[in-house]
Design an enzyme around this catalytic site. Sequence first.
Site: not given
Ligand code: NCD
Length: 304
Positions: A51-52, A80, A101, A129
Amino acid sequence: MRSVIDICDLSVAEIEKLISTANDIIENPKKYSEKCHGKKLATLFFEPSTRTRLSFEAAMYELGGNVLSMADAGSSSASKGESVADTAKMISCYADIMAMRHHKEGAPLVASTNATIPVINAGDGGHNHPTQTLADLLTIKREKGRFDNLTVGLCGDLKFGRTVHSLINALSRYTNIKFVLISPEELRIPGYVKKDVILKNGLKYVETTELDAVLPELDVLYMTRVQRERFFNEDDYLRLKDSYVLTPEKLKLAKEDLCIMHPLPRVNEISVRVDDDPRACYFKQALNGKYMRMALILMLLGEL
Ligand code: NCD
Protein backbone atom coordinates in the site's frame (compact mmCIF):
# COMPACT_ATOMS: atom_id res chain seq x y z
CA MET A 1 14.63 21.70 3.00
CA ARG A 2 11.29 20.65 4.47
CA SER A 3 10.97 16.95 5.30
CA VAL A 4 8.36 14.93 7.20
CA ILE A 5 9.98 12.38 9.48
CA ASP A 6 7.60 12.58 12.45
CA ILE A 7 3.89 13.43 12.31
CA CYS A 8 4.56 16.38 14.63
CA ASP A 9 6.79 17.90 11.94
CA LEU A 10 3.38 19.04 10.64
CA SER A 11 1.44 21.55 12.72
CA VAL A 12 -2.26 21.04 13.48
CA ALA A 13 -3.03 23.84 11.01
CA GLU A 14 -0.97 22.12 8.30
CA ILE A 15 -2.79 18.85 8.93
CA GLU A 16 -6.08 20.72 8.52
CA LYS A 17 -4.77 22.12 5.23
CA LEU A 18 -3.74 18.63 4.03
CA ILE A 19 -7.19 17.28 4.93
CA SER A 20 -9.01 20.07 3.11
CA THR A 21 -6.73 19.59 0.09
CA ALA A 22 -7.32 15.83 0.11
CA ASN A 23 -11.08 16.42 0.25
CA ASP A 24 -10.78 18.84 -2.65
CA ILE A 25 -8.75 16.29 -4.65
CA ILE A 26 -11.50 13.73 -4.03
CA GLU A 27 -14.11 16.23 -5.33
CA ASN A 28 -12.07 17.72 -8.21
CA PRO A 29 -9.32 15.32 -9.29
CA LYS A 30 -8.86 17.05 -12.68
CA LYS A 31 -7.80 20.27 -10.99
CA TYR A 32 -4.69 18.49 -9.68
CA SER A 33 -3.82 16.25 -12.59
CA GLU A 34 -0.93 18.37 -13.90
CA LYS A 35 0.27 20.03 -10.68
CA CYS A 36 3.49 18.00 -10.52
CA HIS A 37 4.18 17.87 -14.22
CA GLY A 38 7.93 17.44 -14.77
CA LYS A 39 8.63 16.47 -11.16
CA LYS A 40 9.99 13.14 -9.96
CA LEU A 41 9.28 11.21 -6.78
CA ALA A 42 11.83 8.56 -5.75
CA THR A 43 10.48 5.71 -3.63
CA LEU A 44 13.18 3.89 -1.67
CA PHE A 45 11.81 0.90 0.16
CA PHE A 46 14.28 -1.17 2.17
CA GLU A 47 11.41 -3.14 3.74
CA PRO A 48 8.36 -4.86 2.23
CA SER A 49 5.39 -2.68 1.30
CA THR A 50 2.33 -2.86 -0.90
CA ARG A 51 0.00 0.00 0.00
CA THR A 52 2.47 2.62 1.09
CA ARG A 53 4.76 2.39 -1.93
CA LEU A 54 2.04 1.93 -4.51
CA SER A 55 -0.11 4.69 -3.03
CA PHE A 56 2.85 7.08 -3.07
CA GLU A 57 3.46 6.17 -6.70
CA ALA A 58 -0.21 6.39 -7.65
CA ALA A 59 -0.32 9.76 -5.86
CA MET A 60 2.56 11.14 -7.94
CA TYR A 61 1.12 9.80 -11.20
CA GLU A 62 -2.28 11.35 -10.40
CA LEU A 63 -0.51 14.68 -9.92
CA GLY A 64 1.01 14.35 -13.40
CA GLY A 65 4.51 13.61 -12.09
CA ASN A 66 6.89 10.71 -12.58
CA VAL A 67 8.27 8.05 -10.27
CA LEU A 68 11.69 6.48 -9.77
CA SER A 69 11.14 3.32 -7.79
CA MET A 70 13.50 1.23 -5.74
CA ALA A 71 11.29 -1.49 -4.39
CA ASP A 72 13.86 -4.14 -3.66
CA ALA A 73 16.76 -3.21 -1.38
CA GLY A 74 18.61 -6.31 -2.55
CA SER A 75 19.00 -4.74 -5.98
CA SER A 76 20.27 -1.38 -4.66
CA SER A 77 23.76 -0.23 -3.66
CA ALA A 78 22.75 -0.64 -0.01
CA SER A 79 23.54 -4.31 -0.56
CA LYS A 80 27.10 -3.23 -1.50
CA GLY A 81 27.41 -1.31 1.76
CA GLU A 82 26.39 2.21 0.73
CA SER A 83 25.33 4.38 3.66
CA VAL A 84 21.88 5.92 3.95
CA ALA A 85 23.57 9.34 3.93
CA ASP A 86 25.29 8.70 0.61
CA THR A 87 22.16 7.18 -0.92
CA ALA A 88 20.21 10.30 0.09
CA LYS A 89 22.80 12.60 -1.51
CA MET A 90 22.68 10.60 -4.74
CA ILE A 91 18.89 10.46 -4.94
CA SER A 92 18.84 14.25 -4.51
CA CYS A 93 20.61 14.45 -7.90
CA TYR A 94 17.87 12.50 -9.65
CA ALA A 95 14.54 13.32 -8.02
CA ASP A 96 12.63 16.28 -6.55
CA ILE A 97 11.26 14.46 -3.50
CA MET A 98 11.75 11.04 -1.92
CA ALA A 99 9.80 8.62 0.24
CA MET A 100 11.92 6.21 2.27
CA ARG A 101 11.02 3.10 4.26
CA HIS A 102 13.76 1.45 6.28
CA HIS A 103 14.04 -1.30 8.87
CA LYS A 104 16.33 0.88 10.99
CA GLU A 105 14.67 3.45 13.24
CA GLY A 106 16.00 6.89 12.34
CA ALA A 107 17.21 6.06 8.81
CA PRO A 108 14.83 8.54 7.09
CA LEU A 109 15.98 11.22 9.55
CA VAL A 110 19.59 10.57 8.54
CA ALA A 111 18.51 10.74 4.90
CA SER A 112 16.78 14.07 5.49
CA THR A 113 19.87 15.66 7.02
CA ASN A 114 21.92 14.66 3.97
CA ALA A 115 19.44 15.17 1.15
CA THR A 116 18.86 18.43 -0.69
CA ILE A 117 15.26 17.43 -1.49
CA PRO A 118 12.33 16.76 0.88
CA VAL A 119 12.36 13.31 2.50
CA ILE A 120 9.17 11.62 3.65
CA ASN A 121 9.40 8.85 6.24
CA ALA A 122 7.38 5.95 4.85
CA GLY A 123 7.96 3.85 7.98
CA ASP A 124 11.15 3.40 10.03
CA GLY A 125 11.43 0.13 11.93
CA GLY A 126 9.14 -0.07 14.94
CA HIS A 127 9.26 3.69 15.36
CA ASN A 128 7.04 5.97 13.23
CA HIS A 129 4.87 6.00 10.12
CA PRO A 130 3.59 9.56 9.65
CA THR A 131 1.93 9.16 6.26
CA GLN A 132 -0.13 6.23 7.52
CA THR A 133 -1.26 8.61 10.24
CA LEU A 134 -2.30 11.13 7.59
CA ALA A 135 -4.47 8.39 6.03
CA ASP A 136 -5.83 7.58 9.49
CA LEU A 137 -6.65 11.22 10.25
CA LEU A 138 -8.50 11.75 6.99
CA THR A 139 -10.48 8.59 7.69
CA ILE A 140 -11.40 9.68 11.22
CA LYS A 141 -12.36 13.16 9.96
CA ARG A 142 -14.54 11.79 7.15
CA GLU A 143 -16.17 9.10 9.28
CA LYS A 144 -16.55 10.85 12.64
CA GLY A 145 -16.43 14.49 11.55
CA ARG A 146 -14.08 15.49 14.38
CA PHE A 147 -10.87 14.77 16.28
CA ASP A 148 -12.01 16.10 19.63
CA ASN A 149 -14.03 14.16 22.23
CA LEU A 150 -13.24 10.69 20.93
CA THR A 151 -12.55 7.45 22.75
CA VAL A 152 -9.99 5.66 20.60
CA GLY A 153 -9.16 1.99 21.12
CA LEU A 154 -5.77 0.84 19.83
CA CYS A 155 -5.56 -2.94 19.78
CA GLY A 156 -2.86 -5.52 19.08
CA ASP A 157 0.88 -4.97 18.83
CA LEU A 158 1.29 -1.58 20.46
CA LYS A 159 4.96 -2.19 21.13
CA PHE A 160 6.28 -2.67 17.59
CA GLY A 161 3.36 -1.13 15.65
CA ARG A 162 4.79 2.12 14.31
CA THR A 163 1.43 3.28 12.97
CA VAL A 164 0.07 3.34 16.53
CA HIS A 165 2.97 5.43 17.82
CA SER A 166 2.47 8.09 15.14
CA LEU A 167 -1.31 8.10 15.57
CA ILE A 168 -1.05 8.63 19.33
CA ASN A 169 1.32 11.53 18.69
CA ALA A 170 -1.06 13.09 16.20
CA LEU A 171 -4.20 12.71 18.32
CA SER A 172 -2.46 13.96 21.46
CA ARG A 173 -2.82 17.49 20.06
CA TYR A 174 -6.64 17.48 20.13
CA THR A 175 -9.05 18.01 23.02
CA ASN A 176 -10.61 15.38 25.24
CA ILE A 177 -9.21 12.30 23.53
CA LYS A 178 -9.20 9.13 25.58
CA PHE A 179 -6.91 6.28 24.53
CA VAL A 180 -7.85 2.71 25.36
CA LEU A 181 -4.68 0.67 24.87
CA ILE A 182 -5.54 -2.99 24.35
CA SER A 183 -2.65 -5.44 24.07
CA PRO A 184 -1.05 -8.53 25.58
CA GLU A 185 1.28 -7.62 28.48
CA GLU A 186 4.36 -8.23 26.30
CA LEU A 187 3.18 -5.88 23.55
CA ARG A 188 2.24 -2.83 25.58
CA ILE A 189 2.93 0.66 24.29
CA PRO A 190 6.66 1.52 24.63
CA GLY A 191 7.66 3.46 27.73
CA TYR A 192 8.90 6.42 25.69
CA VAL A 193 5.54 6.91 23.97
CA LYS A 194 3.71 6.70 27.27
CA LYS A 195 6.07 9.09 29.05
CA ASP A 196 6.83 11.60 26.26
CA VAL A 197 3.36 11.78 24.72
CA ILE A 198 0.58 10.41 26.91
CA LEU A 199 1.79 11.40 30.37
CA LYS A 200 3.53 14.60 29.27
CA ASN A 201 0.32 15.91 27.72
CA GLY A 202 -1.85 14.69 30.60
CA LEU A 203 -3.97 12.56 28.25
CA LYS A 204 -6.66 10.22 29.49
CA TYR A 205 -5.75 6.57 28.94
CA VAL A 206 -6.31 3.04 30.18
CA GLU A 207 -4.27 -0.07 29.47
CA THR A 208 -6.00 -3.43 29.31
CA THR A 209 -5.60 -6.91 27.90
CA GLU A 210 -9.36 -7.32 27.32
CA LEU A 211 -10.99 -6.13 24.11
CA ASP A 212 -14.56 -7.26 24.87
CA ALA A 213 -14.76 -5.34 28.12
CA VAL A 214 -13.93 -1.99 26.52
CA LEU A 215 -15.52 -2.40 23.08
CA PRO A 216 -18.87 -0.78 24.03
CA GLU A 217 -17.27 2.59 24.92
CA LEU A 218 -15.16 3.04 21.75
CA ASP A 219 -15.79 5.58 18.96
CA VAL A 220 -12.80 4.33 16.96
CA LEU A 221 -11.21 0.88 17.07
CA TYR A 222 -7.76 0.70 15.44
CA MET A 223 -6.73 -2.95 15.03
CA THR A 224 -3.13 -3.87 14.26
CA ARG A 225 -1.18 -6.92 13.13
CA VAL A 226 1.35 -8.53 15.46
CA GLN A 227 4.63 -7.44 13.83
CA ARG A 228 6.28 -10.79 13.22
CA GLU A 229 9.41 -9.30 11.59
CA ARG A 230 10.30 -7.40 14.78
CA PHE A 231 10.20 -10.43 17.10
CA PHE A 232 13.42 -12.07 18.27
CA ASN A 233 11.72 -15.38 18.81
CA GLU A 234 9.22 -17.14 16.50
CA ASP A 235 7.61 -19.00 19.43
CA ASP A 236 6.65 -15.70 21.06
CA TYR A 237 5.11 -14.56 17.79
CA LEU A 238 3.10 -17.77 17.43
CA ARG A 239 1.87 -17.47 21.01
CA LEU A 240 0.75 -13.85 20.61
CA LYS A 241 -0.37 -13.56 16.99
CA ASP A 242 -4.02 -14.41 17.52
CA SER A 243 -4.50 -12.53 20.78
CA TYR A 244 -7.38 -10.51 19.27
CA VAL A 245 -9.70 -11.45 16.44
CA LEU A 246 -12.55 -9.10 15.68
CA THR A 247 -15.70 -10.92 14.55
CA PRO A 248 -19.31 -9.91 13.77
CA GLU A 249 -20.32 -11.62 17.03
CA LYS A 250 -17.96 -9.43 19.07
CA LEU A 251 -19.10 -6.34 17.23
CA LYS A 252 -22.59 -6.77 18.64
CA LEU A 253 -21.10 -5.20 21.78
CA ALA A 254 -19.93 -2.09 19.90
CA LYS A 255 -21.51 1.30 19.16
CA GLU A 256 -23.59 1.57 15.98
CA ASP A 257 -21.31 4.30 14.69
CA LEU A 258 -17.99 2.73 15.63
CA CYS A 259 -15.25 3.39 13.07
CA ILE A 260 -13.20 0.19 12.59
CA MET A 261 -9.73 0.88 11.25
CA HIS A 262 -6.60 -1.14 10.38
CA PRO A 263 -3.49 0.10 8.58
CA LEU A 264 -3.36 -3.24 6.73
CA PRO A 265 -2.03 -5.78 5.91
CA ARG A 266 -4.45 -7.80 7.99
CA VAL A 267 -3.41 -11.27 8.99
CA ASN A 268 -6.06 -12.65 11.29
CA GLU A 269 -7.05 -9.69 13.48
CA ILE A 270 -10.29 -8.92 11.68
CA SER A 271 -12.46 -11.70 10.33
CA VAL A 272 -13.29 -11.23 6.64
CA ARG A 273 -16.91 -11.53 7.77
CA VAL A 274 -16.55 -8.02 9.23
CA ASP A 275 -15.73 -6.52 5.82
CA ASP A 276 -19.38 -6.01 4.87
CA ASP A 277 -20.22 -4.28 8.13
CA PRO A 278 -20.85 -0.58 7.41
CA ARG A 279 -18.56 0.24 10.33
CA ALA A 280 -15.55 -1.36 8.56
CA CYS A 281 -13.43 1.53 7.26
CA TYR A 282 -10.06 -0.10 6.56
CA PHE A 283 -10.29 -0.27 2.78
CA LYS A 284 -11.50 3.33 2.62
CA GLN A 285 -8.55 4.15 4.88
CA ALA A 286 -6.12 2.69 2.30
CA LEU A 287 -7.69 4.83 -0.42
CA ASN A 288 -7.54 7.90 1.81
CA GLY A 289 -3.79 7.30 2.09
CA LYS A 290 -3.36 8.06 -1.59
CA TYR A 291 -5.20 11.39 -1.33
CA MET A 292 -3.27 12.49 1.75
CA ARG A 293 0.02 11.54 0.10
CA MET A 294 -0.99 13.63 -2.91
CA ALA A 295 -1.67 16.59 -0.62
CA LEU A 296 1.62 16.08 1.22
CA ILE A 297 3.67 15.90 -2.00
CA LEU A 298 2.02 19.15 -3.13
CA MET A 299 2.82 20.84 0.18
CA LEU A 300 6.46 19.74 0.25
CA LEU A 301 6.99 20.77 -3.36
CA GLY A 302 5.57 24.21 -2.61
CA GLU A 303 2.46 23.69 -4.71
CA LEU A 304 -0.11 24.35 -1.95
C1 NCD B 1 1.82 -0.79 8.26
C2 NCD B 1 3.32 -0.64 8.37
O1 NCD B 1 4.05 -0.87 7.40
O2 NCD B 1 3.74 -0.26 9.45
N1 NCD B 1 1.40 -1.03 6.95
C3 NCD B 1 1.18 0.05 6.14
O3 NCD B 1 2.04 0.83 5.87
N2 NCD B 1 -0.08 0.21 5.74
C4 NCD B 1 1.27 -1.78 9.21
C5 NCD B 1 1.84 -3.16 9.23
O4 NCD B 1 2.74 -3.51 8.48
O5 NCD B 1 1.33 -3.94 10.05
